[in-house]
Design an enzyme around this catalytic site. Structure first.
Site, PDB file in Angstrom:
ATOM      1  N   THR A 221       0.861  -1.189   0.000  1.00 46.22           N
ATOM      2  CA  THR A 221       0.000   0.000   0.000  1.00 46.22           C
ATOM      3  C   THR A 221       0.893   1.233   0.000  1.00 46.22           C
ATOM      4  OG1 THR A 221      -0.139   0.044   2.423  1.00 46.22           O
ATOM      5  CG2 THR A 221      -1.878  -1.153   1.278  1.00 46.22           C
ATOM      6  N   GLY A 222       0.492   2.248  -0.746  1.00 45.97           N
ATOM      7  CA  GLY A 222       1.331   3.434  -0.918  1.00 45.97           C
ATOM      8  C   GLY A 222       1.265   4.377   0.281  1.00 45.97           C
TER       9      GLY A 222
ATOM     10  N   SER B 111       5.287  -1.280  -1.564  1.00 46.30           N
ATOM     11  CA  SER B 111       4.760  -0.578  -2.742  1.00 46.30           C
ATOM     12  C   SER B 111       5.835   0.262  -3.430  1.00 46.30           C
ATOM     13  CB  SER B 111       3.611   0.337  -2.306  1.00 46.30           C
ATOM     14  OG  SER B 111       3.297   1.246  -3.334  1.00 46.30           O
TER      15      SER B 111
ATOM     16  N   GLN C  13       6.765  -4.386  -5.001  1.00 46.50           N
ATOM     17  CA  GLN C  13       5.639  -4.250  -5.937  1.00 46.50           C
ATOM     18  C   GLN C  13       6.033  -3.210  -6.970  1.00 46.50           C
ATOM     19  OE1 GLN C  13       3.477  -1.165  -5.689  1.00 46.50           O
ATOM     20  NE2 GLN C  13       2.673  -1.779  -7.687  1.00 46.50           N
TER      21      GLN C  13
ATOM     22  N   TYR D 212       5.046  -0.690 -10.085  1.00 49.29           N
ATOM     23  CA  TYR D 212       4.247   0.028 -11.084  1.00 49.29           C
ATOM     24  C   TYR D 212       5.235   0.360 -12.190  1.00 49.29           C
ATOM     25  CZ  TYR D 212       0.141   0.760  -8.071  1.00 49.29           C
ATOM     26  OH  TYR D 212      -0.983   0.580  -7.303  1.00 49.29           O
TER      27      TYR D 212
ATOM     28  N   THR E 156       2.053  -4.862 -10.669  1.00 47.11           N
ATOM     29  CA  THR E 156       0.615  -4.602 -10.555  1.00 47.11           C
ATOM     30  C   THR E 156       0.064  -4.232 -11.924  1.00 47.11           C
ATOM     31  OG1 THR E 156       0.829  -3.993  -8.257  1.00 47.11           O
ATOM     32  CG2 THR E 156      -1.118  -3.167  -9.398  1.00 47.11           C
TER      33      THR E 156
ATOM     34  N   LYS F 145       0.285  -9.211 -10.191  1.00 51.98           N
ATOM     35  CA  LYS F 145      -0.764  -8.861  -9.222  1.00 51.98           C
ATOM     36  C   LYS F 145      -1.932  -8.179  -9.932  1.00 51.98           C
ATOM     37  CE  LYS F 145      -1.536  -6.164  -4.973  1.00 51.98           C
ATOM     38  NZ  LYS F 145      -2.294  -4.970  -5.357  1.00 51.98           N
TER      39      LYS F 145
ATOM     40  N   HIS G 263      -7.630  -5.269  -6.125  1.00 53.63           N
ATOM     41  CA  HIS G 263      -7.040  -4.056  -5.558  1.00 53.63           C
ATOM     42  C   HIS G 263      -7.917  -3.515  -4.416  1.00 53.63           C
ATOM     43  CE1 HIS G 263      -3.722  -1.239  -7.098  1.00 53.63           C
ATOM     44  NE2 HIS G 263      -4.117  -0.649  -6.011  1.00 53.63           N
TER      45      HIS G 263
ATOM     46  N   ARG H 116     -10.553  -0.873  -5.437  1.00 51.61           N
ATOM     47  CA  ARG H 116     -10.098   0.518  -5.595  1.00 51.61           C
ATOM     48  C   ARG H 116      -9.833   0.934  -7.033  1.00 51.61           C
ATOM     49  NH1 ARG H 116      -7.954   2.612  -0.952  1.00 51.61           N
ATOM     50  NH2 ARG H 116      -6.272   3.773  -1.931  1.00 51.61           N
TER      51      ARG H 116
ATOM     52  N   ASP I 298      -5.939 -11.524  -2.534  1.00 49.74           N
ATOM     53  CA  ASP I 298      -6.266 -10.476  -1.563  1.00 49.74           C
ATOM     54  C   ASP I 298      -7.598  -9.846  -1.913  1.00 49.74           C
ATOM     55  OD1 ASP I 298      -6.022  -8.247  -3.374  1.00 49.74           O
ATOM     56  OD2 ASP I 298      -3.933  -7.924  -2.850  1.00 49.74           O
TER      57      ASP I 298
ATOM     58  N   GLY J 124     -10.466  -7.834   0.768  1.00 45.25           N
ATOM     59  CA  GLY J 124     -11.582  -8.066   1.677  1.00 45.25           C
ATOM     60  C   GLY J 124     -11.342  -9.057   2.799  1.00 45.25           C
TER      61      GLY J 124
ATOM     62  N   ARG K 134     -10.603 -10.231   6.275  1.00 38.34           N
ATOM     63  CA  ARG K 134     -10.645  -9.561   7.580  1.00 38.34           C
ATOM     64  C   ARG K 134     -10.683 -10.536   8.751  1.00 38.34           C
ATOM     65  NH1 ARG K 134      -9.602  -6.393   4.286  1.00 38.34           N
ATOM     66  NH2 ARG K 134     -10.747  -4.539   3.622  1.00 38.34           N
TER      67      ARG K 134
ATOM     68  N   ARG L 144      -6.098  -3.033   3.921  1.00 40.09           N
ATOM     69  CA  ARG L 144      -6.562  -2.010   4.858  1.00 40.09           C
ATOM     70  C   ARG L 144      -6.413  -2.354   6.345  1.00 40.09           C
ATOM     71  NH1 ARG L 144     -10.045  -2.057   0.608  1.00 40.09           N
ATOM     72  NH2 ARG L 144     -10.294  -0.161  -0.638  1.00 40.09           N
TER      73      ARG L 144
HETATM   74  C1  FNR Z   1      -3.483  -0.281  -2.019  1.00 35.81           C
HETATM   75  N1  FNR Z   1      -3.149  -1.285  -2.932  1.00 35.81           N
HETATM   76  C2  FNR Z   1      -1.997  -1.131  -3.689  1.00 35.81           C
HETATM   77  N2  FNR Z   1      -1.627  -2.126  -4.546  1.00 35.81           N
HETATM   78  C3  FNR Z   1      -0.474  -2.020  -5.251  1.00 35.81           C
HETATM   79  O1  FNR Z   1      -0.155  -2.938  -6.001  1.00 35.81           O
HETATM   80  N3  FNR Z   1       0.330  -0.919  -5.117  1.00 35.81           N
HETATM   81  C4  FNR Z   1       0.010   0.108  -4.304  1.00 35.81           C
HETATM   82  O2  FNR Z   1       0.739   1.077  -4.187  1.00 35.81           O
HETATM   83  C5  FNR Z   1      -1.217   0.027  -3.573  1.00 35.81           C
HETATM   84  N4  FNR Z   1      -1.604   1.046  -2.758  1.00 35.81           N
HETATM   85  C6  FNR Z   1      -2.706   0.898  -1.950  1.00 35.81           C
HETATM   86  C7  FNR Z   1      -3.016   1.904  -1.039  1.00 35.81           C
HETATM   87  C8  FNR Z   1      -4.091   1.735  -0.176  1.00 35.81           C
HETATM   88  C9  FNR Z   1      -4.414   2.814   0.814  1.00 35.81           C
HETATM   89  C10 FNR Z   1      -4.860   0.540  -0.206  1.00 35.81           C
HETATM   90  C11 FNR Z   1      -5.991   0.307   0.744  1.00 35.81           C
HETATM   91  C12 FNR Z   1      -4.557  -0.445  -1.134  1.00 35.81           C
HETATM   92  C13 FNR Z   1      -3.940  -2.515  -3.030  1.00 35.81           C
HETATM   93  C14 FNR Z   1      -3.443  -3.559  -2.037  1.00 35.81           C
HETATM   94  O3  FNR Z   1      -2.200  -4.069  -2.408  1.00 35.81           O
HETATM   95  C15 FNR Z   1      -4.413  -4.755  -1.957  1.00 35.81           C
HETATM   96  O4  FNR Z   1      -4.635  -5.279  -3.236  1.00 35.81           O
HETATM   97  C16 FNR Z   1      -5.756  -4.391  -1.316  1.00 35.81           C
HETATM   98  O5  FNR Z   1      -5.598  -3.452  -0.276  1.00 35.81           O
HETATM   99  C17 FNR Z   1      -6.430  -5.632  -0.768  1.00 35.81           C
HETATM  100  O6  FNR Z   1      -7.710  -5.348  -0.315  1.00 35.81           O
HETATM  101  P1  FNR Z   1      -8.080  -5.020   1.211  1.00 35.81           P
HETATM  102  O7  FNR Z   1      -7.379  -6.034   2.096  1.00 35.81           O
HETATM  103  O8  FNR Z   1      -7.645  -3.623   1.472  1.00 35.81           O
HETATM  104  O9  FNR Z   1      -9.562  -5.178   1.214  1.00 35.81           O
END
Ligand code: FNR
Length: 409
Positions: free
Chosen positions: A131-132, A159, A180, A182, A208, A282, A306, A309, A337, A339, A341, A361
């Protein structure tokens, strides 16, 4: 039809009508006809916040504490889905379509939840999803997350847009961390990031694939509008990437976004030839792509939307996991991944054929609430729930979790 039958039919219609009416529901409740809901006696109260991580009963207890601590715009960035957030909700709701089938009379006095992921042994199959910008939630950001990952011996995926470099994350974790990627629109940037991550000791690059347009994050925008701080004092114009430590020393050539529209299977072939460590994709949701990935010599995939998102209206990952497992046929490990929890969510995916489950999250809730101790506690709760779920299922180790332990309803 006899008059008696007519009478019965109209009586049935009347009962159906009454059952559907809110008046009847209230009346029935008063007469004790509806069983009491335990949550009526001890409802989750978002105003009664836990004061320290040890008080948390489950991962959800951290989210309102984070909400209180972090700026509304940052909370919105974490929480948001896309458009109507149908996929975001489906990621949770779809677990209810899968019921567990425990097997009794199995010795579960010793439970081993350790997992091997691409050749490395971890204490559990619970992985930190990338996560970023983790410093948006706590000043210690990804360093706190890495230290918590170390405490519980979890695989961490850092990330590209972390606020900590891959070198510093690996140092804080005290062990290799996956990177990860980009790719961005410029191949040279992707190449530079890969070289850097490999030199730092990352044993895998997870590319990703699913950020292809700017997502409509309505929850984010609504919360951002309530934020009274001056965002410009921290966020500049077009400097999103250049402020991230992993890009230091890499020529961005004007690229300022993680949106990638030019990735194809040719790019993946080129990456496969470039990346010396393991290569992971991913964001796979279609079994056809999973099969192509295995054909292309990819080392693993992450089945992911994701966390809801990047696009709305796609399936929950637990719904597509079985067909992807079938298409891959054991040729490469599958992570999943979006959801997850609860330990019971995690064991469902493992029983259906996933090797590991990534969490997004929930660890950010822990981070925003209490920093490193919060992340540690979130991970400890998930490990404990997973362990309990395996004990109840009659599966002493991950290899004992089989598809027959899950029934789709
Ligand atoms: C992410 N995710 C994400 N994925 C990725 O490949 N590079 C990234 O930079 C990010 N950044 C990111 C920021 C935030 C705030 C969130 C919540 C998510 C996606 C992350 O890797 C993952 O796929 C999801 O968060 C999984 O879902 P849950 O567990 O949040 O429901």
């Amino acid at each position: 039809m006899s008059p008696h039958h007519v009478h019965l039919a109209s009586r049935r219609r009347m009962l159906q009508f009454l059952a559907a009416s809110p008046l009847f529901a209230r009346g029935a409740l008063a007469q004790g006809l509806r069983p009491s809901d335990p949550a009526d006696w001890a409802p989750r109260d978002p105003d009664k916040l836990i004061a320290d991580p040890t008080k948390a009963l489950d991962v959800f207890d951290f989210e309102p504490v984070m909400k209180k601590n972090v700026p509304p715009a940052h909370f919105g960035y974490m929480a948001t889905g896309v458009d109507d957030e149908v996929t975001l909700r489906a990621n949770r709701e779809s677990f209810r379509k899968f019921e567990l089938r425990p097997r009794r009379l199995v010795d579960v006095s010793k439970i081993d939840i350790s997992a091997e992921i691409l050749g490395t042994k971890y204490d559990s199959p619970i992985v930190i999803a990338p996560t970023g910008s983790n410093r948006a939630f706590h000043p210690d950001g990804e360093i706190a997350v890495a230290k918590a990952a170390k405490a519980g011996n979890h695989l961490q995926i850092l990330s590209t847009v972390a606020k900590t470099s891959i070198e510093d994350a690996i140092a804080a974790r005290g062990a290799p961390v996956w990177f990860q990627l980009y790719t961005t629109q410029r191949w040279e940037i992707a190449e530079g990031l890969v070289k850097r991550a490999e030199a730092a000791g990352a044993p895998a690059i997870a590319v990703t694939l699913d950020v292809r347009s700017s997502a409509k994050w309505e929850t984010f925008v609504r919360l951002w509008r309530t934020d009274t701080r001056d965002c410009g004092s921290c966020h500049g114009l077009n400097d999103y990437l250049s402020r991230k430590p992993n890009f230091a020393g890499i020529d961005l050539g004007g690229v300022s976004s993680t949106v990638v529209t030019n990735l194809t299977w040719d790019s993946i072939k080129r990456l496969r030839d470039t990346v010396k460590v393991k290569l992971v994709l991913k964001g796979i949701l279609a079994f056809e792509d999973a099969k192509l990935a295995a054909d292309a010599g990819i080392d693993a995939i992450v089945v992911s939307n994701h966390g809801g998102r990047v696009e709305d209206g796609v399936s929950a990952t637990i719904d597509v996991l079985p067909e992807i497992v079938g298409a891959v046929g054991g040729r490469m490990p599958i992570l999943v991944d979006s959801g997850f929890r609860r330990g019971s969510d995690i064991v469902k995916a493992l029983a259906l054929g996933a090797q590991a489950v990534c969490i997004g999250r929930p660890y950010l809730w822990g981070l925003g609430a209490f920093g490193q101790p919060g992340v540690e506690r979130v991970l400890a709760i998930l490990r404990a729930e997973t362990r309990n779920a395996m004990q109840q299922l009659g599966a002493p180790s991950l290899k004992d979790l089989t598809p027959a332990m899950v029934r789709r309803v």
